[in-house]
Design a protein around this motif. Structure first.
Motif, short mmCIF file in Angstrom:
data_model
loop_
_atom_site.label_atom_id
_atom_site.label_comp_id
_atom_site.label_asym_id
_atom_site.label_seq_id
_atom_site.Cartn_x
_atom_site.Cartn_y
_atom_site.Cartn_z
N ALA A 43 0.81 -1.22 0.00
CA ALA A 43 0.00 0.00 0.00
C ALA A 43 0.84 1.27 0.00
O ALA A 43 0.35 2.34 -0.33
CB ALA A 43 -0.94 0.00 1.20
N THR A 44 2.12 1.17 0.35
CA THR A 44 2.96 2.37 0.42
C THR A 44 4.09 2.35 -0.61
O THR A 44 5.09 3.05 -0.45
CB THR A 44 3.55 2.54 1.85
N TYR A 45 3.93 1.57 -1.67
CA TYR A 45 5.02 1.39 -2.63
C TYR A 45 5.48 2.71 -3.25
O TYR A 45 6.66 2.90 -3.49
CB TYR A 45 4.65 0.38 -3.71
N ARG A 46 4.56 3.64 -3.53
CA ARG A 46 4.96 4.90 -4.17
C ARG A 46 5.82 5.74 -3.21
O ARG A 46 6.84 6.28 -3.61
CB ARG A 46 3.74 5.70 -4.60
N ARG A 47 5.40 5.83 -1.96
CA ARG A 47 6.19 6.60 -1.00
C ARG A 47 7.54 5.94 -0.80
O ARG A 47 8.57 6.62 -0.71
CB ARG A 47 5.46 6.71 0.35
N MET A 48 7.55 4.60 -0.74
CA MET A 48 8.81 3.88 -0.59
C MET A 48 9.75 4.19 -1.75
O MET A 48 10.94 4.44 -1.56
CB MET A 48 8.56 2.38 -0.49
N GLU A 50 9.73 6.85 -3.69
CA GLU A 50 10.18 8.23 -3.57
C GLU A 50 11.28 8.35 -2.52
O GLU A 50 12.27 9.07 -2.72
CB GLU A 50 9.01 9.15 -3.22
N ASP A 51 11.12 7.66 -1.40
CA ASP A 51 12.14 7.70 -0.34
C ASP A 51 13.47 7.14 -0.84
O ASP A 51 14.54 7.67 -0.51
CB ASP A 51 11.67 6.92 0.89
N VAL A 52 13.43 6.07 -1.63
CA VAL A 52 14.65 5.50 -2.18
C VAL A 52 15.32 6.49 -3.13
O VAL A 52 16.53 6.70 -3.07
CB VAL A 52 14.39 4.15 -2.88
N ILE A 53 14.52 7.11 -3.98
CA ILE A 53 15.07 8.10 -4.91
C ILE A 53 15.72 9.26 -4.14
O ILE A 53 16.82 9.71 -4.48
CB ILE A 53 13.99 8.63 -5.88
N ARG A 54 15.05 9.72 -3.08
CA ARG A 54 15.63 10.80 -2.25
C ARG A 54 16.98 10.39 -1.67
O ARG A 54 17.93 11.17 -1.68
CB ARG A 54 14.70 11.19 -1.10
N GLN A 55 17.06 9.17 -1.16
CA GLN A 55 18.32 8.68 -0.59
C GLN A 55 19.40 8.56 -1.67
O GLN A 55 20.56 8.87 -1.41
CB GLN A 55 18.12 7.34 0.12
N MET A 56 19.00 8.12 -2.86
CA MET A 56 19.97 8.01 -3.95
C MET A 56 20.47 9.39 -4.36
O MET A 56 21.67 9.58 -4.59
CB MET A 56 19.33 7.29 -5.15
N GLU A 57 19.55 10.35 -4.47
CA GLU A 57 19.96 11.71 -4.83
C GLU A 57 20.94 12.25 -3.79
O GLU A 57 21.96 12.85 -4.14
CB GLU A 57 18.72 12.62 -4.92
N HIS A 70 3.79 10.52 -9.88
CA HIS A 70 2.89 10.65 -8.72
C HIS A 70 1.43 10.35 -9.06
O HIS A 70 0.74 9.67 -8.31
CB HIS A 70 3.02 12.03 -8.08
N ASP A 71 0.95 10.86 -10.18
CA ASP A 71 -0.45 10.65 -10.56
C ASP A 71 -0.62 9.64 -11.69
O ASP A 71 -1.70 9.54 -12.28
CB ASP A 71 -1.08 11.99 -10.97
N MET A 72 0.46 8.93 -12.01
CA MET A 72 0.39 7.97 -13.10
C MET A 72 -0.32 6.70 -12.63
O MET A 72 0.06 6.11 -11.63
CB MET A 72 1.81 7.62 -13.56
#
Length: 190
Positions: A43-48, A50-57, A70-72
């Motif tokens: 249920a939280t795959y999108r937030r997860m 995004e969090d991974v992308i933030r950590q990678m950045e 986000h809205d795809m």
């Protein structure tokens, strides 16, 4: 009977029982910059993500980006017809029916109780990356979990269809049946 696996991140405090462990995800960044995520919930795959992308950045020293997904909608999204036994295919149900229109032999019911037709096996291999009988009967249709005895009954036909579609020989087919049978027997109540 229903069974499943729940990915859990190891708790900080020792001695917790499984039911006490949070299903929240955990992100770790290694000294090498490798970003790993464990645990979490579907249920939280999108937030997860995004969090991974933030950590990678952050790990790579990159500028923060804005999500373009986000809205795809997910593949197959659309208005579900809950009266359709294939409602779980979403918009792909029409594509499976088109497959049947092109090859009427694929209309053959393999299981009337589970609403499984030949076309679904073909679709599973071609479009859902089903590579094993278990993939199809457990993860594509949930037949193993919903009615294990029926899944065992249709497994030989599923194996034959998949073998042809995957260009496998009869020994592959036999190994698939043996493996699936051993697994399915653990789901039978008697």
């Amino acid at each position: 009977m229903w069974a499943g696996l729940r990915p859990l991140a190891t708790p900080e405090e020792a001695g917790q029982q499984t039911r006490e462990i949070s299903r929240n995800d955990k992100i770790m960044v290694a000294a090498s910059g490798l970003v790993t995520i464990i645990g979490g919930k579907w249920a939280t795959y999108r937030r997860m993500a995004e969090d991974v992308i933030r950590q990678m950045e952050k790990a790579l020293g990159r500028t923060r980006t804005t999500s373009v997904t986000h809205d795809m909608p997910l593949h197959g999204a659309g208005q579900a017809d809950w009266n359709d036994p294939w409602y779980f295919y979403g918009s792909d149900a029409a594509a499976i029916r088109d497959l049947i229109s092109a090859q009427p032999v694929l209309q053959e019911a393999l299981s009337t109780s589970l609403h499984i037709r030949r076309a679904q096996v073909i679709w599973g291999v071609r479009h859902e990356m089903a590579c094993h009988v278990e993939d199809f009967l457990a993860r594509r249709t949930r037949a193993l979990f919903l009615y294990a005895r029926e899944a065992l009954r249709i497994a030989p036909v599923i194996a034959a269809i998949m073998a042809r579609e995957l260009q496998q020989d009869s020994s592959w087919e036999q190994r698939q049946l043996e493996s699936f049978t051993a697994l399915a027997k653990s789901y039978l109540l008697s």
